[in-house]
Design a protein around this motif. Structure first.
Motif, PDB file in Angstrom:
ATOM      1  N   ALA A   1       0.799  -1.226   0.000  1.00 58.37           N
ATOM      2  CA  ALA A   1       0.000   0.000   0.000  1.00 58.37           C
ATOM      3  C   ALA A   1       0.830   1.272   0.000  1.00 58.37           C
ATOM      4  O   ALA A   1       0.288   2.357  -0.232  1.00 58.37           O
ATOM      5  CB  ALA A   1      -0.942   0.003   1.206  1.00 58.37           C
ATOM      6  N   GLY A   2       2.119   1.183   0.267  1.00 59.16           N
ATOM      7  CA  GLY A   2       2.988   2.345   0.139  1.00 59.16           C
ATOM      8  C   GLY A   2       2.590   3.508   1.023  1.00 59.16           C
ATOM      9  O   GLY A   2       2.472   3.383   2.243  1.00 59.16           O
TER      10      GLY A   2
ATOM     11  N   ASP B   1      -3.751   5.213  -2.375  1.00 59.18           N
ATOM     12  CA  ASP B   1      -4.826   4.426  -2.979  1.00 59.18           C
ATOM     13  C   ASP B   1      -5.793   3.927  -1.920  1.00 59.18           C
ATOM     14  O   ASP B   1      -7.017   3.975  -2.099  1.00 59.18           O
ATOM     15  CB  ASP B   1      -4.242   3.243  -3.754  1.00 59.18           C
ATOM     16  CG  ASP B   1      -3.433   3.681  -4.971  1.00 59.18           C
ATOM     17  OD1 ASP B   1      -3.302   4.906  -5.191  1.00 59.18           O
ATOM     18  OD2 ASP B   1      -2.932   2.803  -5.684  1.00 59.18           O
ATOM     19  N   ALA B   2      -5.255   3.442  -0.809  1.00 55.84           N
ATOM     20  CA  ALA B   2      -6.122   2.968   0.279  1.00 55.84           C
ATOM     21  C   ALA B   2      -7.043   4.077   0.755  1.00 55.84           C
ATOM     22  O   ALA B   2      -8.233   3.853   1.023  1.00 55.84           O
ATOM     23  CB  ALA B   2      -5.256   2.459   1.439  1.00 55.84           C
ATOM     24  N   ALA B   3      -6.514   5.295   0.851  1.00 55.14           N
ATOM     25  CA  ALA B   3      -7.315   6.427   1.314  1.00 55.14           C
ATOM     26  C   ALA B   3      -8.414   6.766   0.318  1.00 55.14           C
ATOM     27  O   ALA B   3      -9.520   7.169   0.712  1.00 55.14           O
ATOM     28  CB  ALA B   3      -6.421   7.637   1.546  1.00 55.14           C
TER      29      ALA B   3
ATOM     30  N   GLY C   1       4.430   6.250   8.039  1.00 53.66           N
ATOM     31  CA  GLY C   1       4.165   7.525   7.382  1.00 53.66           C
ATOM     32  C   GLY C   1       2.789   7.573   6.771  1.00 53.66           C
ATOM     33  O   GLY C   1       2.080   8.582   6.847  1.00 53.66           O
ATOM     34  N   ALA C   2       2.373   6.456   6.163  1.00 53.76           N
ATOM     35  CA  ALA C   2       1.046   6.383   5.550  1.00 53.76           C
ATOM     36  C   ALA C   2      -0.060   6.475   6.594  1.00 53.76           C
ATOM     37  O   ALA C   2      -1.082   7.144   6.382  1.00 53.76           O
ATOM     38  CB  ALA C   2       0.917   5.076   4.767  1.00 53.76           C
ATOM     39  N   MET C   3       0.142   5.833   7.717  1.00 51.59           N
ATOM     40  CA  MET C   3      -0.860   5.880   8.785  1.00 51.59           C
ATOM     41  C   MET C   3      -1.024   7.300   9.318  1.00 51.59           C
ATOM     42  O   MET C   3      -2.135   7.720   9.673  1.00 51.59           O
ATOM     43  CB  MET C   3      -0.455   4.924   9.901  1.00 51.59           C
ATOM     44  CG  MET C   3      -0.504   3.461   9.499  1.00 51.59           C
ATOM     45  SD  MET C   3       0.204   2.344  10.739  1.00 51.59           S
ATOM     46  CE  MET C   3      -1.007   2.480  12.051  1.00 51.59           C
ATOM     47  N   ALA C   4       0.084   8.044   9.367  1.00 52.29           N
ATOM     48  CA  ALA C   4       0.009   9.429   9.821  1.00 52.29           C
ATOM     49  C   ALA C   4      -0.687  10.313   8.786  1.00 52.29           C
ATOM     50  O   ALA C   4      -1.449  11.226   9.142  1.00 52.29           O
ATOM     51  CB  ALA C   4       1.411   9.957  10.113  1.00 52.29           C
TER      52      ALA C   4
END
Length: 203
Positions: free
Chosen positions: A54-55, A59-61, A82-85
């Protein structure tokens, strides 16, 4: 306090060190611009999506914002955190896992399995072994999207040339039907072409 150990996963070389730069670069590119050619194939909102690799979470967002339930798998800790933040959406469940085994989702199925810019990080024997694993994650009537990078291989990355024909043949062996295949220029790199393949698991 002892810092967390960085786990090296096959196919992720270079991403830990470059995570800060990539988190900025990838987020500049709109989902719609990056995935031209398959937008009209994405099912209506309210589906279960598995985003493998998911990097930055872009895209998930996008899926989560529609109301989809997204399982986002990202093995590189720096990218995942970083993505979770960047995307603290309750519709996204983040998991530290990786191909080829994907132990965390074994036995589960999804309406859409999404693999953007992942497949070419594995060599031929690995791809052949992984396709049945990935294919079983799409439920009957569900879909698998794979995008392949075609162009000069960047330094510092574990990346291989992968043809659409090979990927289609592997998918067929895994009981996946090709719905659409197309090549599109990269919105950010003029010497790169992206092949986007859309497969469907029969009912």
């Amino acid at each position: 306090m002892t810092p967390p150990v960085t786990r090296t996963v096959e196919g992720t070389q270079g991403y830990s060190a470059e995570a800060p730069e990539l988190l900025t670069l990838y987020e500049r590119m709109r989902f719609e611009d990056s995935h031209r050619g398959v937008l009209d194939l994405i099912p209506d909102a309210g589906i279960d999506v598995l985003d493998i690799g998911a990097g930055t979470g872009r895209d998930a967002a996008w899926f989560a914002a529609r109301g989809d339930r997204v399982t986002a798998i990202e093995p590189t800790r720096e990218m995942r955190e970083g993505a979770m933040a960047l995307h603290p959406d309750p519709n996204i469940t983040w998991i530290d896992d990786s191909l080829p085994d994907l132990v965390s989702v074994r036995g589960q199925t999804f309406d859409l399995v999404w693999m953007s810019a992942v497949w070419m990080h594995f060599f031929a024997a690995e791809r052949a072994a992984m396709m049945p694993v990935v294919g079983r994650l799409a439920r009957p009537g569900g879909a698998l999207m794979i995008s392949l990078r075609q162009g000069p291989l960047p330094e510092g990355r574990r990346m291989f040339e992968v043809s659409a024909d090979e990927t289609v043949a592997l998918a067929k062996e895994a009981n996946l039907e090709l719905v659409q295949s197309g090549d599109f220029p990269s919105p950010s790199a003029p010497d790169v072409i992206w092949s986007r393949l859309w497969f469907r698991r029969p009912q």
